[in-house]
Design a protein around this motif. Structure first.
Motif, PDB file in Angstrom:
ATOM      1  N   ASP A 102      -1.960   8.922   5.502  1.00 14.08           N
ATOM      2  CA  ASP A 102      -2.226   8.309   4.207  1.00 14.08           C
ATOM      3  C   ASP A 102      -1.862   9.258   3.064  1.00 14.08           C
ATOM      4  O   ASP A 102      -2.142   8.974   1.898  1.00 14.08           O
ATOM      5  N   ARG A 103      -1.202  10.368   3.385  1.00 14.94           N
ATOM      6  CA  ARG A 103      -0.782  11.344   2.378  1.00 14.94           C
ATOM      7  C   ARG A 103       0.716  11.193   2.115  1.00 14.94           C
ATOM      8  O   ARG A 103       1.527  11.271   3.056  1.00 14.94           O
ATOM      9  N   PRO A 104       1.121  10.964   0.838  1.00 12.93           N
ATOM     10  CA  PRO A 104       2.532  10.696   0.535  1.00 12.93           C
ATOM     11  C   PRO A 104       3.505  11.759   1.037  1.00 12.93           C
ATOM     12  O   PRO A 104       4.596  11.427   1.518  1.00 12.93           O
ATOM     13  N   HIS A 146       0.800  -1.220   0.000  1.00 14.29           N
ATOM     14  CA  HIS A 146       0.000   0.000   0.000  1.00 14.29           C
ATOM     15  C   HIS A 146       0.841   1.283   0.000  1.00 14.29           C
ATOM     16  O   HIS A 146       0.272   2.380  -0.002  1.00 14.29           O
ATOM     17  N   LEU A 147       2.152   1.157   0.005  1.00 13.95           N
ATOM     18  CA  LEU A 147       3.018   2.325   0.152  1.00 13.95           C
ATOM     19  C   LEU A 147       3.925   2.523  -1.068  1.00 13.95           C
ATOM     20  O   LEU A 147       5.078   2.938  -0.953  1.00 13.95           O
ATOM     21  N   GLY A 148       3.390   2.270  -2.240  1.00  8.42           N
ATOM     22  CA  GLY A 148       4.196   2.376  -3.454  1.00  8.42           C
ATOM     23  C   GLY A 148       4.702   3.778  -3.725  1.00  8.42           C
ATOM     24  O   GLY A 148       5.855   3.966  -4.127  1.00  8.42           O
ATOM     25  N   THR A 149       3.872   4.798  -3.520  1.00  7.83           N
ATOM     26  CA  THR A 149       4.313   6.168  -3.765  1.00  7.83           C
ATOM     27  C   THR A 149       5.429   6.552  -2.804  1.00  7.83           C
ATOM     28  O   THR A 149       6.427   7.180  -3.202  1.00  7.83           O
ATOM     29  N   ILE A 175      10.238  17.847  -4.880  1.00 11.45           N
ATOM     30  CA  ILE A 175      10.240  16.858  -3.796  1.00 11.45           C
ATOM     31  C   ILE A 175      11.634  16.706  -3.217  1.00 11.45           C
ATOM     32  O   ILE A 175      11.827  16.703  -1.998  1.00 11.45           O
ATOM     33  N   VAL A 176      12.622  16.611  -4.100  1.00 13.17           N
ATOM     34  CA  VAL A 176      14.007  16.435  -3.652  1.00 13.17           C
ATOM     35  C   VAL A 176      14.503  17.669  -2.908  1.00 13.17           C
ATOM     36  O   VAL A 176      15.073  17.576  -1.812  1.00 13.17           O
ATOM     37  N   LEU A 179       6.441  10.773   3.735  1.00 14.30           N
ATOM     38  CA  LEU A 179       7.868  10.966   3.496  1.00 14.30           C
ATOM     39  C   LEU A 179       8.506  11.763   4.623  1.00 14.30           C
ATOM     40  O   LEU A 179       9.575  11.389   5.135  1.00 14.30           O
ATOM     41  N   ARG A 180       7.875  12.842   5.046  1.00 13.12           N
ATOM     42  CA  ARG A 180       8.423  13.642   6.136  1.00 13.12           C
ATOM     43  C   ARG A 180       8.507  12.834   7.424  1.00 13.12           C
ATOM     44  O   ARG A 180       9.460  12.974   8.202  1.00 13.12           O
TER      45      ARG A 180
END
Length: 250
Positions: free
Chosen positions: A156-158, A96-99, A231-232, A162-163
């Protein structure tokens, strides 16, 4: 459990795991006089991957400690950044965490991921075999005893996911060095060596390429580069890194 009561307080960030009636301070909790403190905490719905120090009347104890009547238990959250001893820091993400997996790879973080659901037992076994931190929003998966290390993904927000991972584990960032498709290392490639893999418009418009050493996927600074650059840049600005190496992106 029907033995003597203890009194348990969860850290604020852990209370979301517990039923609403068990989220306040000093909850009276019956014990059987034999179960470990780890078992008691899990009975509140809290995965032990999210637990930091356990204090009994102010003294730190291990999860194997068996609490006694009248004791006050304080369950703290993990300390950030969290140290993961014993292996290079690398991750395994559930289906479920592909992104999130692709964004970690974009930043050069070793993030294994299966496109298909291989099942909880297989994920836990791979975590142990490869000594990877298992990332998941599945509390049941994180309670499996065979996992080597794990962490619950709270959002549930990419962007927030990430943060959360970068703030919790502080991995070294080496952007543009991993294939976002398979996690393999990227190497510079000239147009002549990858030309047979390019469509006509791409071949005419771009001159700088990289290629995955494992799956041989080709990357260049395509239409999505500005979004990936954002993003980077935001991740490196907030969490640091080893410096941005400007490689192409597909």
């Amino acid at each position: 459990m029907n033995g003597p009561d203890i009194h348990l307080t969860l850290a604020p960030e852990l209370r979301l795991f517990a039923p609403p009636a068990r989220r306040s301070d000093r909850i009276p909790t019956p014990t059987d006089g034999a179960s470990s403190l780890g078992h008691v905490v899990e009975s509140f719905g809290v995965p032990l991957t999210e637990v930091g120090r356990l204090l009994v009347d102010g003294e730190e104890v291990p999860v194997s400690y068996v609490p006694r009547a009248g004791q006050h238990i304080e369950v703290q959250g993990v300390t950030r950044p969290q140290e993961v001893p014993g292996a290079p820091l690398r991750f395994l993400l559930d289906v479920h965490l592909g992104t999130l997996a692709r964004r970690l790879r974009l930043l050069g973080v070793d993030a294994a991921y299966e496109n298909e659901d291989i099942g909880d037992p297989a994920l836990a076994t791979r975590s142990a075999a490869e000594r990877r931190v298992l990332l998941s929003r599945d509390r049941g998966l994180l309670r499996r005893r065979e996992i080597w290390a794990g962490a619950y993904i709270y959002s549930d927000r990419p962007d927030e996911q990430l943060r959360d991972v970068l703030g919790r584990f502080a991995p070294s960032l080496e952007p543009w060095t991993r294939c976002t498709a398979c996690n393999g290392p990227l190497r510079s490639a000239d147009k002549a060596s990858v030309g047979d893999r390019l469509e006509g418009g791409t071949h005419r418009s771009y001159d700088v390429f990289a290629q995955c050493s494992d799956c041989e996927r080709v990357y260049w600074r395509g239409a999505h580069h500005a979004r990936l650059e954002r993003i980077v840049s935001e991740a490196v600005e907030e969490f640091g890194g080893l410096g941005i190496t400007r490689q192409p992106t597909a």
